[in-house]
Design a protein around this motif. Structure first.
Motif, PDB file in Angstrom:
ATOM      1  N   HIS A  28       5.367   4.519   5.449  1.00 47.00           N
ATOM      2  CA  HIS A  28       5.663   3.663   6.606  1.00 47.00           C
ATOM      3  C   HIS A  28       4.341   3.136   7.128  1.00 47.00           C
ATOM      4  CE1 HIS A  28       6.982   2.217  10.497  1.00 47.00           C
ATOM      5  NE2 HIS A  28       6.012   2.943  11.032  1.00 47.00           N
ATOM      6  N   ILE A  29       4.225   1.823   7.208  1.00 49.23           N
ATOM      7  CA  ILE A  29       3.042   1.181   7.773  1.00 49.23           C
ATOM      8  C   ILE A  29       3.540   0.213   8.835  1.00 49.23           C
ATOM      9  CG2 ILE A  29       1.025  -0.263   7.333  1.00 49.23           C
ATOM     10  CD1 ILE A  29       1.117   0.708   4.406  1.00 49.23           C
ATOM     11  N   ALA A  30       3.220   0.497  10.077  1.00 50.82           N
ATOM     12  CA  ALA A  30       3.619  -0.394  11.168  1.00 50.82           C
ATOM     13  C   ALA A  30       2.907  -1.733  11.011  1.00 50.82           C
ATOM     14  CB  ALA A  30       3.277   0.241  12.510  1.00 50.82           C
ATOM     15  N   PRO A  31       3.580  -2.814  11.353  1.00 51.58           N
ATOM     16  CA  PRO A  31       2.973  -4.145  11.197  1.00 51.58           C
ATOM     17  C   PRO A  31       1.592  -4.270  11.838  1.00 51.58           C
ATOM     18  CG  PRO A  31       5.298  -4.359  11.713  1.00 51.58           C
ATOM     19  CD  PRO A  31       4.966  -2.894  11.840  1.00 51.58           C
ATOM     20  N   ALA A  32       1.375  -3.621  12.969  1.00 48.97           N
ATOM     21  CA  ALA A  32       0.071  -3.713  13.630  1.00 48.97           C
ATOM     22  C   ALA A  32      -1.056  -3.169  12.758  1.00 48.97           C
ATOM     23  CB  ALA A  32       0.109  -2.963  14.963  1.00 48.97           C
ATOM     24  N   GLN A  33      -0.758  -2.220  11.884  1.00 50.23           N
ATOM     25  CA  GLN A  33      -1.776  -1.645  11.001  1.00 50.23           C
ATOM     26  C   GLN A  33      -2.288  -2.669   9.995  1.00 50.23           C
ATOM     27  OE1 GLN A  33      -3.271   1.602  10.752  1.00 50.23           O
ATOM     28  NE2 GLN A  33      -2.553   1.476  12.853  1.00 50.23           N
ATOM     29  N   LEU A  34      -1.475  -3.668   9.697  1.00 50.27           N
ATOM     30  CA  LEU A  34      -1.864  -4.659   8.694  1.00 50.27           C
ATOM     31  C   LEU A  34      -2.937  -5.615   9.197  1.00 50.27           C
ATOM     32  CD1 LEU A  34       1.622  -5.315   7.110  1.00 50.27           C
ATOM     33  CD2 LEU A  34      -0.201  -3.772   6.330  1.00 50.27           C
ATOM     34  N   ALA A  35      -3.257  -5.534  10.486  1.00 49.31           N
ATOM     35  CA  ALA A  35      -4.361  -6.323  11.024  1.00 49.31           C
ATOM     36  C   ALA A  35      -5.704  -5.689  10.658  1.00 49.31           C
ATOM     37  CB  ALA A  35      -4.231  -6.440  12.541  1.00 49.31           C
ATOM     38  N   ALA A  36      -5.691  -4.417  10.301  1.00 51.23           N
ATOM     39  CA  ALA A  36      -6.919  -3.723   9.902  1.00 51.23           C
ATOM     40  C   ALA A  36      -7.273  -4.100   8.468  1.00 51.23           C
ATOM     41  CB  ALA A  36      -6.713  -2.207  10.010  1.00 51.23           C
ATOM     42  N   ASP A  37      -8.500  -3.804   8.095  1.00 53.59           N
ATOM     43  CA  ASP A  37      -8.934  -4.009   6.715  1.00 53.59           C
ATOM     44  C   ASP A  37      -7.999  -3.223   5.799  1.00 53.59           C
ATOM     45  OD1 ASP A  37     -10.419  -3.095   4.253  1.00 53.59           O
ATOM     46  OD2 ASP A  37     -11.899  -4.491   5.069  1.00 53.59           O
ATOM     47  N   LEU A  38      -7.459  -3.877   4.785  1.00 44.32           N
ATOM     48  CA  LEU A  38      -6.473  -3.218   3.930  1.00 44.32           C
ATOM     49  C   LEU A  38      -7.060  -2.062   3.126  1.00 44.32           C
ATOM     50  CD1 LEU A  38      -4.201  -6.170   2.802  1.00 44.32           C
ATOM     51  CD2 LEU A  38      -3.920  -4.578   4.701  1.00 44.32           C
ATOM     52  N   ASP A  39      -8.356  -2.097   2.841  1.00 42.06           N
ATOM     53  CA  ASP A  39      -8.988  -0.954   2.171  1.00 42.06           C
ATOM     54  C   ASP A  39      -8.968   0.273   3.083  1.00 42.06           C
ATOM     55  OD1 ASP A  39      -9.539  -2.338  -0.181  1.00 42.06           O
ATOM     56  OD2 ASP A  39     -11.555  -2.925   0.472  1.00 42.06           O
ATOM     57  N   VAL A  40      -9.137   0.056   4.377  1.00 34.46           N
ATOM     58  CA  VAL A  40      -9.092   1.154   5.342  1.00 34.46           C
ATOM     59  C   VAL A  40      -7.662   1.680   5.450  1.00 34.46           C
ATOM     60  CG1 VAL A  40      -9.401   1.774   7.776  1.00 34.46           C
ATOM     61  CG2 VAL A  40     -11.112   0.360   6.608  1.00 34.46           C
ATOM     62  N   VAL A  41      -6.699   0.786   5.515  1.00 38.55           N
ATOM     63  CA  VAL A  41      -5.290   1.214   5.572  1.00 38.55           C
ATOM     64  C   VAL A  41      -4.954   2.034   4.330  1.00 38.55           C
ATOM     65  CG1 VAL A  41      -2.885   0.447   5.628  1.00 38.55           C
ATOM     66  CG2 VAL A  41      -4.595  -0.729   7.018  1.00 38.55           C
ATOM     67  N   ALA A  42      -5.396   1.574   3.165  1.00 37.44           N
ATOM     68  CA  ALA A  42      -5.135   2.313   1.923  1.00 37.44           C
ATOM     69  C   ALA A  42      -5.793   3.689   1.961  1.00 37.44           C
ATOM     70  CB  ALA A  42      -5.643   1.515   0.723  1.00 37.44           C
ATOM     71  N   ALA A  43      -7.029   3.762   2.448  1.00 30.52           N
ATOM     72  CA  ALA A  43      -7.717   5.055   2.536  1.00 30.52           C
ATOM     73  C   ALA A  43      -6.995   5.986   3.510  1.00 30.52           C
ATOM     74  CB  ALA A  43      -9.167   4.851   2.967  1.00 30.52           C
ATOM     75  N   ARG A  44      -6.469   5.431   4.591  1.00 29.52           N
ATOM     76  CA  ARG A  44      -5.700   6.240   5.536  1.00 29.52           C
ATOM     77  C   ARG A  44      -4.442   6.795   4.880  1.00 29.52           C
ATOM     78  NH1 ARG A  44      -6.224   2.180  10.759  1.00 29.52           N
ATOM     79  NH2 ARG A  44      -8.334   2.835  11.319  1.00 29.52           N
ATOM     80  N   VAL A  45      -3.755   5.962   4.116  1.00 30.10           N
ATOM     81  CA  VAL A  45      -2.542   6.410   3.425  1.00 30.10           C
ATOM     82  C   VAL A  45      -2.882   7.511   2.431  1.00 30.10           C
ATOM     83  CG1 VAL A  45      -0.717   5.705   1.801  1.00 30.10           C
ATOM     84  CG2 VAL A  45      -1.248   4.272   3.799  1.00 30.10           C
ATOM     85  N   VAL A  46      -3.966   7.344   1.679  1.00 30.98           N
ATOM     86  CA  VAL A  46      -4.386   8.366   0.711  1.00 30.98           C
ATOM     87  C   VAL A  46      -4.728   9.670   1.433  1.00 30.98           C
ATOM     88  CG1 VAL A  46      -6.186   8.989  -0.956  1.00 30.98           C
ATOM     89  CG2 VAL A  46      -5.100   6.736  -1.066  1.00 30.98           C
ATOM     90  N   ALA A  47      -5.430   9.573   2.564  1.00 34.92           N
ATOM     91  CA  ALA A  47      -5.770  10.782   3.332  1.00 34.92           C
ATOM     92  C   ALA A  47      -4.514  11.478   3.841  1.00 34.92           C
ATOM     93  CB  ALA A  47      -6.698  10.423   4.491  1.00 34.92           C
ATOM     94  N   LEU A  48      -3.534  10.703   4.281  1.00 32.63           N
ATOM     95  CA  LEU A  48      -2.277  11.299   4.739  1.00 32.63           C
ATOM     96  C   LEU A  48      -1.512  11.934   3.578  1.00 32.63           C
ATOM     97  CD1 LEU A  48      -1.090   8.651   7.353  1.00 32.63           C
ATOM     98  CD2 LEU A  48      -1.879  10.986   7.812  1.00 32.63           C
ATOM     99  N   CYS A  49      -1.565  11.314   2.402  1.00 34.19           N
ATOM    100  CA  CYS A  49      -0.918  11.913   1.224  1.00 34.19           C
ATOM    101  C   CYS A  49      -1.566  13.257   0.893  1.00 34.19           C
ATOM    102  CB  CYS A  49      -1.004  10.976   0.019  1.00 34.19           C
ATOM    103  SG  CYS A  49       0.084   9.544   0.095  1.00 34.19           S
ATOM    104  N   ALA A  50      -2.876  13.313   0.944  1.00 37.21           N
ATOM    105  CA  ALA A  50      -3.576  14.576   0.674  1.00 37.21           C
ATOM    106  C   ALA A  50      -3.208  15.624   1.718  1.00 37.21           C
ATOM    107  CB  ALA A  50      -5.094  14.346   0.655  1.00 37.21           C
ATOM    108  N   LEU A  51      -3.109  15.208   2.966  1.00 42.11           N
ATOM    109  CA  LEU A  51      -2.737  16.146   4.024  1.00 42.11           C
ATOM    110  C   LEU A  51      -1.297  16.631   3.848  1.00 42.11           C
ATOM    111  CD1 LEU A  51      -3.295  17.674   6.611  1.00 42.11           C
ATOM    112  CD2 LEU A  51      -2.735  15.573   7.883  1.00 42.11           C
ATOM    113  N   ALA A  52      -0.386  15.737   3.504  1.00 46.41           N
ATOM    114  CA  ALA A  52       1.011  16.135   3.291  1.00 46.41           C
ATOM    115  C   ALA A  52       1.101  17.146   2.154  1.00 46.41           C
ATOM    116  CB  ALA A  52       1.874  14.912   2.992  1.00 46.41           C
ATOM    117  N   ARG A  53       0.427  16.856   1.041  1.00 41.00           N
ATOM    118  CA  ARG A  53       0.422  17.781  -0.096  1.00 41.00           C
ATOM    119  C   ARG A  53      -0.195  19.116   0.301  1.00 41.00           C
ATOM    120  NH1 ARG A  53      -2.673  20.875  -2.476  1.00 41.00           N
ATOM    121  NH2 ARG A  53      -2.214  21.537  -4.556  1.00 41.00           N
TER     122      ARG A  53
END
Length: 102
Positions: A28-53
């Protein structure tokens, strides 16, 4: 075991559901997050995946420890201890600092 694990930013603007291996099955990526640099959004998603695992693996470690599995076996299985989980939380916090993570 086909357990799914979840991690989300404090505000819920980013959230992931992963397999036990940390592979995202829902993001889930809220539309407001897409205003950020997409590389940063991707890194955030990867960090959350690592945390979930990691949080799922930590819970599994606690279950196995409670059933009598020795710590050295849990370590050999690669299941994080509390310090390992805290390291994953800190890494996610660094990437999601404007959102916070849990």
């Amino acid at each position: 075991m086909n357990r799914l694990h979840r991690a989300a930013s404090f505000g819920g603007a980013l959230a992931v559901t992963t397999t036990a291996e940390g592979l995202p099955v829902q993001v889930h990526i809220a539309p407001a997050q897409l205003a950020a640099d997409l590389d940063v959004v991707a890194a955030r998603v990867v960090a959350l995946c690592a945390l979930a695992r990691g949080s799922g693996a930590y819970r599994r470690r606690l279950e196995l420890a409670e059933s009598g599995t020795p710590p050295e076996v849990l370590d050999a299985l690669g299941l994080p201890d509390r310090a390992g989980l805290l390291a994953l939380e800190n890494a996610a916090d660094r990437w999601c600092e404007d959102e916070g993570v849990r």
